[in-house]
Scaffold this motif. Structure first.
Motif, PDB file in Angstrom:
ATOM      1  N   ILE A 178       0.867  -1.185   0.000  1.00 46.75           N
ATOM      2  CA  ILE A 178       0.000   0.000   0.000  1.00 46.75           C
ATOM      3  C   ILE A 178       0.898   1.227   0.000  1.00 46.75           C
ATOM      4  N   THR A 179       0.630   2.158  -0.885  1.00 51.43           N
ATOM      5  CA  THR A 179       1.471   3.346  -1.017  1.00 51.43           C
ATOM      6  C   THR A 179       0.649   4.620  -0.832  1.00 51.43           C
ATOM      7  N   GLY A 180       1.366   5.715  -0.681  1.00 47.42           N
ATOM      8  CA  GLY A 180       0.731   7.021  -0.578  1.00 47.42           C
ATOM      9  C   GLY A 180       1.279   7.947  -1.648  1.00 47.42           C
ATOM     10  N   HIS A 181       0.639   9.097  -1.777  1.00 46.60           N
ATOM     11  CA  HIS A 181       1.066  10.135  -2.718  1.00 46.60           C
ATOM     12  C   HIS A 181       1.508  11.342  -1.900  1.00 46.60           C
ATOM     13  N   PRO A 182       2.491  12.106  -2.358  1.00 46.24           N
ATOM     14  CA  PRO A 182       2.962  13.251  -1.553  1.00 46.24           C
ATOM     15  C   PRO A 182       1.886  14.272  -1.203  1.00 46.24           C
ATOM     16  N   LEU A 183       0.802  14.312  -1.969  1.00 47.17           N
ATOM     17  CA  LEU A 183      -0.267  15.275  -1.684  1.00 47.17           C
ATOM     18  C   LEU A 183      -1.394  14.678  -0.842  1.00 47.17           C
ATOM     19  N   ASP A 184      -1.257  13.426  -0.419  1.00 45.70           N
ATOM     20  CA  ASP A 184      -2.249  12.835   0.485  1.00 45.70           C
ATOM     21  C   ASP A 184      -2.190  13.527   1.844  1.00 45.70           C
ATOM     22  N   PHE A 185      -3.329  13.604   2.514  1.00 46.12           N
ATOM     23  CA  PHE A 185      -3.371  14.223   3.832  1.00 46.12           C
ATOM     24  C   PHE A 185      -2.860  13.254   4.899  1.00 46.12           C
ATOM     25  N   VAL A 186      -2.243  13.809   5.923  1.00 49.80           N
ATOM     26  CA  VAL A 186      -1.679  12.999   7.000  1.00 49.80           C
ATOM     27  C   VAL A 186      -2.773  12.189   7.688  1.00 49.80           C
ATOM     28  N   GLU A 187      -3.948  12.784   7.891  1.00 48.82           N
ATOM     29  CA  GLU A 187      -5.013  12.067   8.572  1.00 48.82           C
ATOM     30  C   GLU A 187      -5.517  10.878   7.747  1.00 48.82           C
ATOM     31  N   ASP A 188      -5.435  10.997   6.407  1.00 48.85           N
ATOM     32  CA  ASP A 188      -5.803   9.871   5.556  1.00 48.85           C
ATOM     33  C   ASP A 188      -4.781   8.740   5.689  1.00 48.85           C
ATOM     34  N   ALA A 189      -3.508   9.105   5.811  1.00 44.30           N
ATOM     35  CA  ALA A 189      -2.470   8.100   6.035  1.00 44.30           C
ATOM     36  C   ALA A 189      -2.682   7.397   7.364  1.00 44.30           C
ATOM     37  N   ALA A 190      -3.058   8.160   8.389  1.00 46.37           N
ATOM     38  CA  ALA A 190      -3.327   7.560   9.696  1.00 46.37           C
ATOM     39  C   ALA A 190      -4.477   6.563   9.605  1.00 46.37           C
ATOM     40  N   ALA A 191      -5.512   6.911   8.854  1.00 46.07           N
ATOM     41  CA  ALA A 191      -6.645   6.003   8.673  1.00 46.07           C
ATOM     42  C   ALA A 191      -6.213   4.743   7.927  1.00 46.07           C
ATOM     43  N   THR A 192      -5.293   4.883   6.980  1.00 40.60           N
ATOM     44  CA  THR A 192      -4.780   3.731   6.241  1.00 40.60           C
ATOM     45  C   THR A 192      -3.996   2.806   7.163  1.00 40.60           C
ATOM     46  N   PHE A 193      -3.152   3.386   8.023  1.00 45.33           N
ATOM     47  CA  PHE A 193      -2.420   2.582   9.006  1.00 45.33           C
ATOM     48  C   PHE A 193      -3.401   1.799   9.882  1.00 45.33           C
ATOM     49  N   TYR A 194      -4.440   2.494  10.324  1.00 49.46           N
ATOM     50  CA  TYR A 194      -5.415   1.895  11.238  1.00 49.46           C
ATOM     51  C   TYR A 194      -6.206   0.788  10.546  1.00 49.46           C
ATOM     52  N   GLU A 195      -6.644   1.044   9.328  1.00 51.43           N
ATOM     53  CA  GLU A 195      -7.506   0.094   8.617  1.00 51.43           C
ATOM     54  C   GLU A 195      -6.761  -1.166   8.190  1.00 51.43           C
ATOM     55  N   HIS A 196      -5.513  -0.994   7.750  1.00 48.54           N
ATOM     56  CA  HIS A 196      -4.779  -2.122   7.171  1.00 48.54           C
ATOM     57  C   HIS A 196      -3.731  -2.708   8.118  1.00 48.54           C
ATOM     58  N   HIS A 197      -3.611  -2.142   9.312  1.00 49.27           N
ATOM     59  CA  HIS A 197      -2.666  -2.646  10.315  1.00 49.27           C
ATOM     60  C   HIS A 197      -1.239  -2.684   9.764  1.00 49.27           C
ATOM     61  N   ILE A 198      -0.827  -1.577   9.157  1.00 50.31           N
ATOM     62  CA  ILE A 198       0.531  -1.472   8.637  1.00 50.31           C
ATOM     63  C   ILE A 198       1.285  -0.402   9.419  1.00 50.31           C
ATOM     64  N   SER A 199       2.597  -0.398   9.253  1.00 51.14           N
ATOM     65  CA  SER A 199       3.415   0.530  10.044  1.00 51.14           C
ATOM     66  C   SER A 199       4.218   1.506   9.193  1.00 51.14           C
ATOM     67  N   CYS A 200       4.133   1.388   7.863  1.00 43.24           N
ATOM     68  CA  CYS A 200       4.822   2.362   7.023  1.00 43.24           C
ATOM     69  C   CYS A 200       4.116   2.486   5.683  1.00 43.24           C
ATOM     70  N   LEU A 201       4.391   3.592   5.005  1.00 43.21           N
ATOM     71  CA  LEU A 201       3.728   3.901   3.741  1.00 43.21           C
ATOM     72  C   LEU A 201       4.764   4.499   2.786  1.00 43.21           C
ATOM     73  N   PRO A 202       5.244   3.727   1.801  1.00 43.93           N
ATOM     74  CA  PRO A 202       6.108   4.334   0.788  1.00 43.93           C
ATOM     75  C   PRO A 202       5.328   5.403   0.023  1.00 43.93           C
ATOM     76  N   VAL A 203       5.971   6.528  -0.234  1.00 40.11           N
ATOM     77  CA  VAL A 203       5.326   7.629  -0.948  1.00 40.11           C
ATOM     78  C   VAL A 203       5.814   7.592  -2.392  1.00 40.11           C
TER      79      VAL A 203
END
Length: 215
Positions: A83-108
């Motif tokens: 699961i990856t993120g985009h540099p323009l994604d919001f931090v709170e959306d990344a937090a929700a992704t961590f919570y939903e998918h039980h992951i600890s990092c997000l390559p951008v």
């Protein structure tokens, strides 16, 4: 706040052909927990965490198989559905992704290339700064009706008292769907005057609610 503002840009990477031993040494040398795995064209092929490496590293009780295991390629243990993120994604959306998918990092990733890395620790530090809990001040919780204009009324009390507001959070009241709880961090060590004014305006102060604070 967006991921571009908090992501690490100087990241350590390896290739699928690099060995488990190389990943183990990289984690030890740089005190990191996540290694993006890149193809020859520098696109994201997978991800290896310290947990993956630990699971693949032989026990000290099995030294006879140690060298063989450590020389195996990372392609055997890396996660490929990353699961990856985009540099323009919001931090709170990344937090929700961590919570939903039980992951600890997000390559951008941008234009197919890994340009940064965000970890759950980065997000936690960001929320600490956004909420102002790392700065001196007081916390005030007010239970209010869920209606337009009520936040303005609360902030008007702060303005009248000339109290700086460091942060404002609003969350649902668990006891009634018709109400919300507003949590403020204010730059004062003595919130008694603010609490008195809030109560005079008819607001229900949930916190501070302790000996020494007038009801």
């Amino acid at each position: 706040m967006i991921l571009e503002e908090i992501m690490k840009v100087h990241i350590h990477t390896l290739t699928p052909d690099d060995t488990i031993g190389a990943a183990l040494q990289l984690c030890r040398d740089h005190k990191i927990r996540h290694i993006p795995i890149l193809d020859a064209d520098h696109t994201l092929a997978g991800l290896v965490t310290d947990r993956d490496i630990k699971d693949a590293t032989p026990s000290i009780l099995k030294q006879e198989t140690g060298s063989e295991q450590l020389n195996k390629p990372l392609s055997l243990i890396m996660k490929t559905n990353v699961i990856t993120g985009h540099p323009l994604d919001f931090v709170e959306d990344a937090a929700a992704t961590f919570y939903e998918h039980h992951i600890s990092c997000l390559p951008v990733v941008q234009n197919g290339k890994v340009i940064g890395l965000v970890t759950e620790t980065d997000v936690l530090h960001t929320f600490v700064e956004l909420t102002g809990v790392n700065q001196p001040g007081s916390r005030v919780e007010v239970r209010v009706e869920n209606r337009a204009g009520v936040l303005y009324e609360i902030l008007h009390v702060m303005h009248h008292r000339r109290v700086n507001v460091q942060s404002v959070l609003v969350y649902p009241d668990r006891t009634a769907a018709t109400h919300k709880v507003i949590v403020l961090r204010i730059r004062t060590m003595n919130p008694v005057g603010v609490i008195d004014d809030l109560k005079k305006e008819g607001h229900e102060v949930l916190w501070p609610n302790m000996p020494g604070i007038r009801s």
